[in-house]
Design an enzyme around this catalytic site. Structure first.
Site, PDB file in Angstrom:
ATOM      1  N   TYR A  11       4.518   0.926  -5.502  1.00 34.38           N
ATOM      2  CA  TYR A  11       4.613  -0.538  -5.676  1.00 34.38           C
ATOM      3  C   TYR A  11       4.302  -0.957  -7.116  1.00 34.38           C
ATOM      4  O   TYR A  11       5.146  -1.536  -7.805  1.00 34.38           O
ATOM      5  CB  TYR A  11       3.651  -1.190  -4.678  1.00 34.38           C
ATOM      6  CG  TYR A  11       3.497  -2.686  -4.801  1.00 34.38           C
ATOM      7  CD1 TYR A  11       4.611  -3.532  -4.900  1.00 34.38           C
ATOM      8  CD2 TYR A  11       2.221  -3.266  -4.794  1.00 34.38           C
ATOM      9  CE1 TYR A  11       4.457  -4.904  -4.991  1.00 34.38           C
ATOM     10  CE2 TYR A  11       2.064  -4.637  -4.873  1.00 34.38           C
ATOM     11  CZ  TYR A  11       3.181  -5.449  -4.982  1.00 34.38           C
ATOM     12  OH  TYR A  11       3.015  -6.811  -5.066  1.00 34.38           O
ATOM     13  N   PHE A  77      -0.515   6.151 -11.690  1.00 31.36           N
ATOM     14  CA  PHE A  77      -0.528   5.219 -10.550  1.00 31.36           C
ATOM     15  C   PHE A  77      -0.565   5.988  -9.227  1.00 31.36           C
ATOM     16  O   PHE A  77      -0.359   5.399  -8.170  1.00 31.36           O
ATOM     17  CB  PHE A  77       0.744   4.365 -10.533  1.00 31.36           C
ATOM     18  CG  PHE A  77       0.915   3.462 -11.713  1.00 31.36           C
ATOM     19  CD1 PHE A  77       0.370   2.185 -11.716  1.00 31.36           C
ATOM     20  CD2 PHE A  77       1.629   3.871 -12.828  1.00 31.36           C
ATOM     21  CE1 PHE A  77       0.534   1.345 -12.794  1.00 31.36           C
ATOM     22  CE2 PHE A  77       1.806   3.034 -13.917  1.00 31.36           C
ATOM     23  CZ  PHE A  77       1.253   1.770 -13.910  1.00 31.36           C
ATOM     24  N   TYR A 145     -12.750   5.258  -1.448  1.00 30.20           N
ATOM     25  CA  TYR A 145     -11.678   4.854  -2.371  1.00 30.20           C
ATOM     26  C   TYR A 145     -12.269   4.438  -3.723  1.00 30.20           C
ATOM     27  O   TYR A 145     -11.885   4.957  -4.777  1.00 30.20           O
ATOM     28  CB  TYR A 145     -10.854   3.719  -1.756  1.00 30.20           C
ATOM     29  CG  TYR A 145      -9.943   3.051  -2.752  1.00 30.20           C
ATOM     30  CD1 TYR A 145      -8.946   3.778  -3.402  1.00 30.20           C
ATOM     31  CD2 TYR A 145     -10.089   1.703  -3.084  1.00 30.20           C
ATOM     32  CE1 TYR A 145      -8.123   3.183  -4.339  1.00 30.20           C
ATOM     33  CE2 TYR A 145      -9.272   1.099  -4.020  1.00 30.20           C
ATOM     34  CZ  TYR A 145      -8.293   1.841  -4.643  1.00 30.20           C
ATOM     35  OH  TYR A 145      -7.486   1.246  -5.580  1.00 30.20           O
ATOM     36  N   LYS A 149     -12.170   6.324  -7.608  1.00 25.98           N
ATOM     37  CA  LYS A 149     -11.687   5.662  -8.826  1.00 25.98           C
ATOM     38  C   LYS A 149     -12.761   5.682  -9.908  1.00 25.98           C
ATOM     39  O   LYS A 149     -12.464   5.898 -11.089  1.00 25.98           O
ATOM     40  CB  LYS A 149     -11.260   4.226  -8.505  1.00 25.98           C
ATOM     41  CG  LYS A 149      -9.928   4.153  -7.769  1.00 25.98           C
ATOM     42  CD  LYS A 149      -8.809   4.623  -8.687  1.00 25.98           C
ATOM     43  CE  LYS A 149      -7.454   4.534  -8.048  1.00 25.98           C
ATOM     44  NZ  LYS A 149      -6.367   4.955  -8.947  1.00 25.98           N
ATOM     45  N   HIS A 193      -2.434  -5.972   3.583  1.00 28.85           N
ATOM     46  CA  HIS A 193      -2.907  -6.958   2.605  1.00 28.85           C
ATOM     47  C   HIS A 193      -2.528  -8.384   3.006  1.00 28.85           C
ATOM     48  O   HIS A 193      -1.500  -8.623   3.621  1.00 28.85           O
ATOM     49  CB  HIS A 193      -2.376  -6.623   1.215  1.00 28.85           C
ATOM     50  CG  HIS A 193      -3.058  -5.436   0.605  1.00 28.85           C
ATOM     51  ND1 HIS A 193      -2.391  -4.364   0.110  1.00 28.85           N
ATOM     52  CD2 HIS A 193      -4.367  -5.162   0.453  1.00 28.85           C
ATOM     53  CE1 HIS A 193      -3.263  -3.471  -0.329  1.00 28.85           C
ATOM     54  NE2 HIS A 193      -4.470  -3.932  -0.125  1.00 28.85           N
ATOM     55  N   GLY A 286     -17.135  -4.530   5.558  1.00 29.61           N
ATOM     56  CA  GLY A 286     -16.988  -4.157   4.146  1.00 29.61           C
ATOM     57  C   GLY A 286     -16.383  -5.230   3.262  1.00 29.61           C
ATOM     58  O   GLY A 286     -16.195  -5.005   2.073  1.00 29.61           O
TER      59      GLY A 286
HETATM   60  N1  UFG Z   1      -7.502 -10.836   5.349  1.00 27.17           N
HETATM   61  C1  UFG Z   1      -7.406 -11.552   6.528  1.00 27.17           C
HETATM   62  N2  UFG Z   1      -6.444 -11.170   7.423  1.00 27.17           N
HETATM   63  C2  UFG Z   1      -5.577 -10.144   7.182  1.00 27.17           C
HETATM   64  C3  UFG Z   1      -5.677  -9.440   5.975  1.00 27.17           C
HETATM   65  C4  UFG Z   1      -6.663  -9.797   5.079  1.00 27.17           C
HETATM   66  O1  UFG Z   1      -8.179 -12.474   6.787  1.00 27.17           O
HETATM   67  O2  UFG Z   1      -4.734  -9.851   8.057  1.00 27.17           O
HETATM   68  C5  UFG Z   1      -8.529 -11.223   4.378  1.00 27.17           C
HETATM   69  C6  UFG Z   1      -9.557 -10.126   4.113  1.00 27.17           C
HETATM   70  O3  UFG Z   1     -10.579 -10.174   5.053  1.00 27.17           O
HETATM   71  C7  UFG Z   1     -10.012 -10.465   2.698  1.00 27.17           C
HETATM   72  C8  UFG Z   1      -8.755 -11.089   2.055  1.00 27.17           C
HETATM   73  O4  UFG Z   1      -7.917 -11.456   3.134  1.00 27.17           O
HETATM   74  O5  UFG Z   1     -11.000 -11.445   2.746  1.00 27.17           O
HETATM   75  C9  UFG Z   1      -8.006 -10.124   1.174  1.00 27.17           C
HETATM   76  O6  UFG Z   1      -7.851  -8.889   1.894  1.00 27.17           O
HETATM   77  P1  UFG Z   1      -6.830  -7.748   1.443  1.00 27.17           P
HETATM   78  O7  UFG Z   1      -6.863  -6.712   2.512  1.00 27.17           O
HETATM   79  O8  UFG Z   1      -5.523  -8.365   1.101  1.00 27.17           O
HETATM   80  O9  UFG Z   1      -7.443  -7.194   0.089  1.00 27.17           O
HETATM   81  P2  UFG Z   1      -8.928  -6.710  -0.255  1.00 27.17           P
HETATM   82  O10 UFG Z   1      -9.558  -7.828  -1.029  1.00 27.17           O
HETATM   83  O11 UFG Z   1      -9.649  -6.203   0.910  1.00 27.17           O
HETATM   84  O12 UFG Z   1      -8.615  -5.429  -1.153  1.00 27.17           O
HETATM   85  C10 UFG Z   1      -8.280  -5.495  -2.509  1.00 27.17           C
HETATM   86  C11 UFG Z   1      -7.402  -4.294  -2.858  1.00 27.17           C
HETATM   87  C12 UFG Z   1      -8.151  -3.024  -2.676  1.00 27.17           C
HETATM   88  C13 UFG Z   1      -9.425  -3.078  -3.490  1.00 27.17           C
HETATM   89  C14 UFG Z   1     -10.224  -4.312  -3.160  1.00 27.17           C
HETATM   90  C15 UFG Z   1     -11.376  -4.456  -4.109  1.00 27.17           C
HETATM   91  O13 UFG Z   1      -6.247  -4.310  -2.072  1.00 27.17           O
HETATM   92  O14 UFG Z   1      -7.369  -1.942  -3.107  1.00 27.17           O
HETATM   93  O15 UFG Z   1      -9.432  -5.478  -3.286  1.00 27.17           O
HETATM   94  O16 UFG Z   1     -12.192  -5.485  -3.751  1.00 27.17           O
HETATM   95  F1  UFG Z   1     -10.192  -2.007  -3.221  1.00 27.17           F
END
Ligand code: UFG
Length: 325
Positions: A11, A77, A145, A149, A193, A286
């Site tokens: 991506y 990447f 993860y 990194k 995501h 988390g």
């Molecule tokens: N969320 C929802 N519902 C969903 C998906 C996500 O409420 O179906 C919320 C999550 O709880 C979070 C926010 O949307 O509060 C963003 O979640 P994502 O899964 O989109 O992304 P993250 O913030 O968890 O993860 C990102 C990157 C990771 C990295 C992380 C570092 O994708 O690779 O930030 O904080 F490790």
């Protein structure tokens, strides 16, 4: 510049390849296609199927390419990046993410390649201590993860010190959207995501989605994140590579926007196009309440700041998804 993009069929890697080619550079892509797609590789890039955890494969490609003309920069990447999966498969994550970087660096030193651009993550900070996350903040990853990194970042720093090389380490925050051409975007099964999940729900590709918690200490109770358009992020790599080649100096910078949106604000933005069927669920283990990056250093050193906003991310991801799913 002649740039080797390892993981250039994924991506973010594929978007970096597009930006490099638009900026007039020669690009060689190496990808094992474990999660990347050959169709995402720009037609003007040279493609090699190869796995960086197999030294002989990488050496063969470097031998061949560097005989024609050595790489000015190598970009990495090629990482596994799903947090829950990393908890489940720590051995695989360390092997792919850390051993892969070690072999890449070894092959670079053997071919006297001096510059490396590395994709790192906000996950190295763990639970941020301040409203705006800065590069000098304490690192304290809370999952394998993030640990892989951080281990790779440290490995890169030590190797660059020893072999007189330069690194550009980018710590990404939340990345979304698709190239305006809509030729490339985030295309894979089981997306987790927020932005693609919300858009898939709006498009009827999912019956409903869950907001993970509305009892956080934020303006509407849902989590706050810093979202960056993938093309802005990709362009930062062009600037980072040029910085290394021109200045012979290393740098480590956050790629964020200084701004955060709640989960509900993201859903509201998607609902400007179509309704989204969502329910409020429990917190996801988390998840920190708020992660927003200061991008002052990226601005100062690279002259970089995001040009696109949340609505651009949603529009391009939605158009890409309509076209491809
Ligand atoms: N969320 C929802 N519902 C969903 C998906 C996500 O409420 O179906 C919320 C999550 O709880 C979070 C926010 O949307 O509060 C963003 O979640 P994502 O899964 O989109 O992304 P993250 O913030 O968890 O993860 C990102 C990157 C990771 C990295 C992380 C570092 O994708 O690779 O930030 O904080 F490790």
């Amino acid at each position: 510049m002649k740039v080797c993009v390892i993981g250039g069929a994924g991506y973010i890697g594929s978007h970096a390849v597009y930006e490099l080619i638009r900026d007039g550079h020669e690009v060689v892509v190496i990808d094992n296609l474990s999660t990347g797609l050959k169709e995402m590789v720009h037609e003007n890039a040279k493609f090699y199927l190869g796995d960086i955890t197999k030294k002989d494969e990488l050496t063969n490609i470097f031998d061949k390419e560097c005989e024609i003309k050595p790489f000015d920069v190598v970009m990495h990447f090629a990482a596994k990046l799903i947090v829950p999966e990393s908890l489940d498969q720590p051995l695989e994550y360390y092997h792919n993410n850390v051993e892969g970087v070690r072999i890449m660096l070894e092959v670079m030193t053997e071919h006297d390649i001096k510059n490396v651009v590395f994709s790192s993550t906000a996950a190295v900070y763990g639970e941020p201590e301040k409203a705006l996350c800065e590069e000098t903040d304490k690192t304290n990853p809370v999952n394998p993860y993030g640990e892989t990194k951080l281990a790779s970042e440290k490995l890169i720093k030590w190797v660059c010190q020893k072999y007189d090389m330069n690194y550009c380490i980018f710590r990404y925050f939340n990345v979304a959207g698709a190239d305006e051409s809509l030729e490339i975007g985030l295309k894979k099964d089981n997306l987790t995501h927020l932005i693609p999940v919300t858009i898939q729900t709006a498009l009827g590709l999912r019956e409903k989605m869950i907001v993970f918690g509305e009892d956080y200490d934020t303006r509407d109770g849902s989590c706050i994140r810093d979202y960056i358009h993938v093309s802005d992020l990709a362009y930062a790599h062009v600037l980072g590579a040029k910085y290394l080649v021109e200045n012979h100096k290393s740098l480590l910078v956050n790629l964020g926007s200084n701004e955060g949106y709640t989960v509900k604000e993201v859903i509201n933005e998607v609902e400007k196009y179509m309704p989204v069927n969502y329910v409020i669920g429990d917190r996801r283990p988390g998840d920190p309440a708020k992660i927003v990056a200061s991008n002052a250093k990226a601005k100062e050193l690279l002259g970089w700041s995001p040009k696109k906003n949340l609505s651009d991310m949603i529009r391009t991801d939605m158009e890409f998804r309509k076209k491809n799913c």
